[in-house]
Design a protein around this motif. Structure first.
Motif, PDB file in Angstrom:
ATOM      1  N   UNK A 164       0.827  -1.210   0.000  1.00  0.00           N
ATOM      2  CA  UNK A 164       0.000   0.000   0.000  1.00  0.00           C
ATOM      3  C   UNK A 164       0.862   1.260   0.000  1.00  0.00           C
ATOM      4  N   UNK A 165       1.909   1.281   0.836  1.00  0.00           N
ATOM      5  CA  UNK A 165       2.767   2.460   0.954  1.00  0.00           C
ATOM      6  C   UNK A 165       3.499   2.768  -0.345  1.00  0.00           C
ATOM      7  N   UNK A 166       3.862   1.702  -1.080  1.00  0.00           N
ATOM      8  CA  UNK A 166       4.568   1.892  -2.350  1.00  0.00           C
ATOM      9  C   UNK A 166       3.607   1.911  -3.539  1.00  0.00           C
ATOM     10  N   UNK A 167       2.312   1.996  -3.249  1.00  0.00           N
ATOM     11  CA  UNK A 167       1.279   2.113  -4.276  1.00  0.00           C
ATOM     12  C   UNK A 167       1.350   0.981  -5.304  1.00  0.00           C
ATOM     13  N   UNK A 168       1.736  -0.192  -4.827  1.00  0.00           N
ATOM     14  CA  UNK A 168       1.768  -1.368  -5.676  1.00  0.00           C
ATOM     15  C   UNK A 168       3.006  -1.512  -6.530  1.00  0.00           C
ATOM     16  N   UNK A 169       3.875  -0.526  -6.486  1.00  0.00           N
ATOM     17  CA  UNK A 169       5.085  -0.564  -7.314  1.00  0.00           C
ATOM     18  C   UNK A 169       6.188  -1.282  -6.546  1.00  0.00           C
ATOM     19  N   UNK A 170       6.067  -2.607  -6.451  1.00  0.00           N
ATOM     20  CA  UNK A 170       6.944  -3.412  -5.601  1.00  0.00           C
ATOM     21  C   UNK A 170       7.576  -4.557  -6.393  1.00  0.00           C
ATOM     22  N   UNK A 171       8.721  -5.002  -5.921  1.00  0.00           N
ATOM     23  CA  UNK A 171       9.367  -6.189  -6.456  1.00  0.00           C
ATOM     24  C   UNK A 171       9.004  -7.373  -5.546  1.00  0.00           C
ATOM     25  N   UNK A 172       8.096  -8.210  -5.989  1.00  0.00           N
ATOM     26  CA  UNK A 172       7.615  -9.323  -5.173  1.00  0.00           C
ATOM     27  C   UNK A 172       8.764 -10.258  -4.791  1.00  0.00           C
ATOM     28  N   UNK A 173       9.716 -10.436  -5.692  1.00  0.00           N
ATOM     29  CA  UNK A 173      10.825 -11.356  -5.421  1.00  0.00           C
ATOM     30  C   UNK A 173      11.703 -10.882  -4.257  1.00  0.00           C
ATOM     31  N   UNK A 174      11.598  -9.601  -3.884  1.00  0.00           N
ATOM     32  CA  UNK A 174      12.388  -9.073  -2.770  1.00  0.00           C
ATOM     33  C   UNK A 174      11.725  -9.317  -1.412  1.00  0.00           C
ATOM     34  N   UNK A 175      10.469  -9.719  -1.416  1.00  0.00           N
ATOM     35  CA  UNK A 175       9.721  -9.856  -0.164  1.00  0.00           C
ATOM     36  C   UNK A 175      10.334 -10.867   0.810  1.00  0.00           C
ATOM     37  N   UNK A 176      10.770 -12.057   0.356  1.00  0.00           N
ATOM     38  CA  UNK A 176      11.340 -13.016   1.316  1.00  0.00           C
ATOM     39  C   UNK A 176      12.509 -12.439   2.113  1.00  0.00           C
ATOM     40  N   UNK A 177      13.396 -11.711   1.459  1.00  0.00           N
ATOM     41  CA  UNK A 177      14.531 -11.118   2.172  1.00  0.00           C
ATOM     42  C   UNK A 177      14.081  -9.952   3.048  1.00  0.00           C
ATOM     43  N   UNK A 178      13.155  -9.142   2.527  1.00  0.00           N
ATOM     44  CA  UNK A 178      12.691  -7.981   3.290  1.00  0.00           C
ATOM     45  C   UNK A 178      11.974  -8.383   4.567  1.00  0.00           C
ATOM     46  N   UNK A 179      11.215  -9.478   4.503  1.00  0.00           N
ATOM     47  CA  UNK A 179      10.363  -9.861   5.633  1.00  0.00           C
ATOM     48  C   UNK A 179      10.795 -11.175   6.284  1.00  0.00           C
ATOM     49  N   UNK A 180      11.961 -11.645   5.912  1.00  0.00           N
ATOM     50  CA  UNK A 180      12.579 -12.803   6.567  1.00  0.00           C
ATOM     51  C   UNK A 180      11.653 -14.013   6.599  1.00  0.00           C
ATOM     52  N   UNK A 181      11.107 -14.339   5.443  1.00  0.00           N
ATOM     53  CA  UNK A 181      10.259 -15.519   5.335  1.00  0.00           C
ATOM     54  C   UNK A 181      10.321 -16.023   3.904  1.00  0.00           C
ATOM     55  N   UNK A 182       9.801 -17.206   3.655  1.00  0.00           N
ATOM     56  CA  UNK A 182       9.916 -17.797   2.328  1.00  0.00           C
ATOM     57  C   UNK A 182       8.837 -17.289   1.380  1.00  0.00           C
ATOM     58  N   UNK A 184      -3.069 -13.395  -4.555  1.00  0.00           N
ATOM     59  CA  UNK A 184      -1.622 -13.559  -4.426  1.00  0.00           C
ATOM     60  C   UNK A 184      -0.986 -12.185  -4.185  1.00  0.00           C
ATOM     61  N   UNK A 185       0.235 -12.140  -3.658  1.00  0.00           N
ATOM     62  CA  UNK A 185       0.925 -10.848  -3.493  1.00  0.00           C
ATOM     63  C   UNK A 185       1.043 -10.089  -4.814  1.00  0.00           C
ATOM     64  N   UNK A 186       1.319 -10.806  -5.892  1.00  0.00           N
ATOM     65  CA  UNK A 186       1.445 -10.159  -7.198  1.00  0.00           C
ATOM     66  C   UNK A 186       0.127  -9.539  -7.632  1.00  0.00           C
ATOM     67  N   UNK A 187      -0.965 -10.282  -7.479  1.00  0.00           N
ATOM     68  CA  UNK A 187      -2.273  -9.774  -7.905  1.00  0.00           C
ATOM     69  C   UNK A 187      -2.676  -8.564  -7.065  1.00  0.00           C
ATOM     70  N   UNK A 188      -2.418  -8.634  -5.754  1.00  0.00           N
ATOM     71  CA  UNK A 188      -2.774  -7.497  -4.906  1.00  0.00           C
ATOM     72  C   UNK A 188      -1.938  -6.273  -5.269  1.00  0.00           C
ATOM     73  N   UNK A 189      -0.662  -6.460  -5.532  1.00  0.00           N
ATOM     74  CA  UNK A 189       0.190  -5.340  -5.932  1.00  0.00           C
ATOM     75  C   UNK A 189      -0.309  -4.712  -7.226  1.00  0.00           C
ATOM     76  N   UNK A 190      -0.710  -5.556  -8.166  1.00  0.00           N
ATOM     77  CA  UNK A 190      -1.245  -5.052  -9.430  1.00  0.00           C
ATOM     78  C   UNK A 190      -2.542  -4.277  -9.215  1.00  0.00           C
ATOM     79  N   UNK A 191      -3.386  -4.773  -8.305  1.00  0.00           N
ATOM     80  CA  UNK A 191      -4.644  -4.091  -7.995  1.00  0.00           C
ATOM     81  C   UNK A 191      -4.383  -2.715  -7.392  1.00  0.00           C
ATOM     82  N   UNK A 192      -3.478  -2.660  -6.410  1.00  0.00           N
ATOM     83  CA  UNK A 192      -3.161  -1.387  -5.758  1.00  0.00           C
ATOM     84  C   UNK A 192      -2.558  -0.413  -6.770  1.00  0.00           C
TER      85      UNK A 192
END
Length: 270
Positions: free
Chosen positions: A170-188, A203-211
């Motif tokens: 939400x904070x990045x208005x959907x402009x996110x790199x989903x592949x970076x999430x595991x490292x950013x949030x310390x989970x798989x 999915x995270x990708x679909x929600x990012x696209x929606x936002x």
């Protein structure tokens, strides 16, 4: 005469779950303009009404007619026929809705359900009280009291990692790199995917696209005439931009820019 949209935001803990309580008089001002194209707007809404609302769902080619209802997140456009403005509505925070919903959240996506499917039999008592109430202030009090009590009776545990990722998107208005999430949030990646499907229904990708779509739609309504290339739109190129606008709205950017947004004006015209 312009139509009026009003909202109030609950305070304290309740404000974390409910973005606002709203009401409007669109159908009173425009009684012959009751057919609406609803594009995705990242809202989950509980609508109380004593009039029928007809929705057409292109994905399943279904028509559903309900009065009071829970309208889930949309990722595709819907055709909606409203003959009378709702009495009052509740707009939920998508990242917290899973803590309130008694059914699987995925069942609410691109759908509308009977309120009791989501909140149990007790919501019918709230609906009766709202229909009998004589003022919006009384209805607001009834809604806030109901959900404060409802929250105190819930035993669902919140998922801090899931909510942090939704806030990040939400904070990045959907402009996110989903592949970076595991490292950013310390989970798989598989755990993140599972959490999103369970708690959000997307999915995270679909929600990012929606936002991203919702935020870019603000810009389309304001800036399309001056748009060239992909500057400021956070897409790979113009073709990608056009494709994604069409995927969520069923319209080209030019059509979206000129669309009379009607009852969704509160979302897309600032």
């Amino acid at each position: 005469m312009e139509w009026n949209y009003n909202e109030t935001k609950p305070q304290g803990t309740l404000g974390e779950f409910i973005n606002c309580i709203w009401w409007e008089n669109y159908s009173d001002i425009y009684p012959h303009n009751n057919k609406h194209l609803l594009i995705p707007d990242n809202s989950i809404e509980l609508i109380f009404t004593d009039a029928e609302i007809q929705r057409y769902f292109p994905l399943t080619e279904e028509y559903k007619i309900r009065k009071s209802q829970l309208a889930g997140l949309r990722t595709t456009p819907q055709n909606c026929n409203v003959t009378k403005s709702p009495i009052i509505g509740v707009r939920f925070n998508p990242k917290k809705f899973y803590l309130l919903c008694k059914t699987e959240v995925i069942k609410t996506i691109n759908n509308n359900l009977e309120p009791k499917e989501c909140f149990g039999q007790s919501i019918l008592d709230l609906e009766k009280a709202i229909l009998k109430a004589s003022s919006q202030q009384e209805r607001i009090y009834l809604i806030e009291s109901y959900f404060e009590k409802y929250l105190s009776s819930q035993i669902n545990n919140s998922d801090a990692v899931f909510e942090k990722i939704v806030s990040h998107i939400d904070n990045f208005k959907g402009d996110c790199m989903i592949r970076e999430f595991p490292a950013l949030f310390n989970t798989s990646a598989s755990t993140i995917e599972r959490k999103f499907k369970k708690y959000l229904g997307l999915t995270p990708k679909k929600y990012s696209m929606l936002v991203r779509f919702v935020n870019q739609s603000f810009s389309v309504k304001k800036e399309f005439k001056n748009y060239s290339g992909n500057a400021g739109f956070n897409y790979y190129d113009q073709a990608h931009f056009i494709k994604e606008m069409s995927k969520f709205s069923g319209l080209s950017p030019k059509q979206l820019a000129s669309l009379n947004i009607g009852i969704q004006e509160v979302f897309f015209v600032k």
